[in-house]
Design a protein around this motif. Sequence first.
Motif, PDB file in Angstrom:
ATOM      1  N   LEU A 137      34.206  49.244  37.677  1.00 48.64           N
ATOM      2  CA  LEU A 137      34.920  48.441  36.689  1.00 48.64           C
ATOM      3  C   LEU A 137      35.509  49.313  35.595  1.00 48.64           C
ATOM      4  N   GLU A 140      38.566  50.993  36.872  1.00 48.24           N
ATOM      5  CA  GLU A 140      39.597  49.969  37.048  1.00 48.24           C
ATOM      6  C   GLU A 140      40.190  49.567  35.702  1.00 48.24           C
ATOM      7  N   GLN A 189      42.736  41.076  30.695  1.00 46.17           N
ATOM      8  CA  GLN A 189      42.224  41.343  32.043  1.00 46.17           C
ATOM      9  C   GLN A 189      40.893  42.078  31.993  1.00 46.17           C
ATOM     10  N   ASN A 193      37.262  40.696  33.443  1.00 46.39           N
ATOM     11  CA  ASN A 193      36.477  41.430  34.436  1.00 46.39           C
ATOM     12  C   ASN A 193      35.098  41.810  33.912  1.00 46.39           C
ATOM     13  N   ASP A 196      32.902  38.714  33.774  1.00 49.96           N
ATOM     14  CA  ASP A 196      32.409  38.334  35.106  1.00 49.96           C
ATOM     15  C   ASP A 196      31.155  39.121  35.467  1.00 49.96           C
ATOM     16  N   GLN A 197      31.158  40.418  35.170  1.00 49.71           N
ATOM     17  CA  GLN A 197      29.984  41.226  35.502  1.00 49.71           C
ATOM     18  C   GLN A 197      28.793  40.876  34.620  1.00 49.71           C
TER      19      GLN A 197
END
Length: 291
Positions: A137, A140, A189, A193, A196-197
Amino acid sequence: MKRATYAAVAVALTLVLMKAGAFWLTGSVAMLGTLLDSLLDGTASLVNLFAVRFALEPADRDHRFGHGKAEALAGLGQSVFIFISAGYITYESASRLITPEPLSRSLIGIVVTVLAIALTLALVAYQRKVVRETNSLAIEADSIHYRGDLLMNLSVIAALLLSGVFGLAWADPIFGFVIAGFIAWSALQIVRNAGDQLMDKEMSEEDRDRIKQVVAAHEEAVGMHDLRTRMSGANLFIQFHLELDGSLSLMKAHRITDDIEKEIEALFPGSEVLIHQDPAGLERVPKLLRT
């Protein structure tokens, strides 16, 4: 992953020096926007460097599932800096729109921006390769910054051409607004992300179905329930209850479970799979857990 963080810091430092010189020579607010973004990219990449090093530390007595969520925390920290950057660029663009200022030496700014695009393209290509291999992540999140930079650098070239060459002073602040929007979108974004983790979001339904298909394809598996998945940095955790014939010996049940574990790990390299065996029909399983 570590090499990717070193590369990002090196590229960010190079871009900051190049763009600082170009802004000093041109006075472009669009160039200022991309300079600030590179400064924040450098800060974020430096944070990532330490976060990735920590996230890659093996599990210990106090962190049995490892340290992978350090990546998500780093991503949230990055997003704060990015939002601040977007706000400042918006402010500067509004000021220039109200009081336009002519640009000078726009050709120098264009040359610097083309060089920045070449460096950024090379970095993004390397980061995407690392993300495919590690599902990181943090890398990313860094890559999202630099992919946005490619669009921003193209808009800077357009702003310098329209303002410096064709004399359209309003173009520079307008492109500044566009750049601020890209930066803010990138931050959103990253927040999504990272959230979510941290909230242990499940894998996609498509990936969950692939796990179910592995179990269904095994002739001695009666069924499964209570499938749960989550990500922690680059680490994927999968667990579920496997229903087997209650008359099987413990050794045979263990062998079947090992076979299924290996198949799932082959589908999702680097995952950690935990399977609990249940005698089929012994438990009344709620419908929710069957999915």
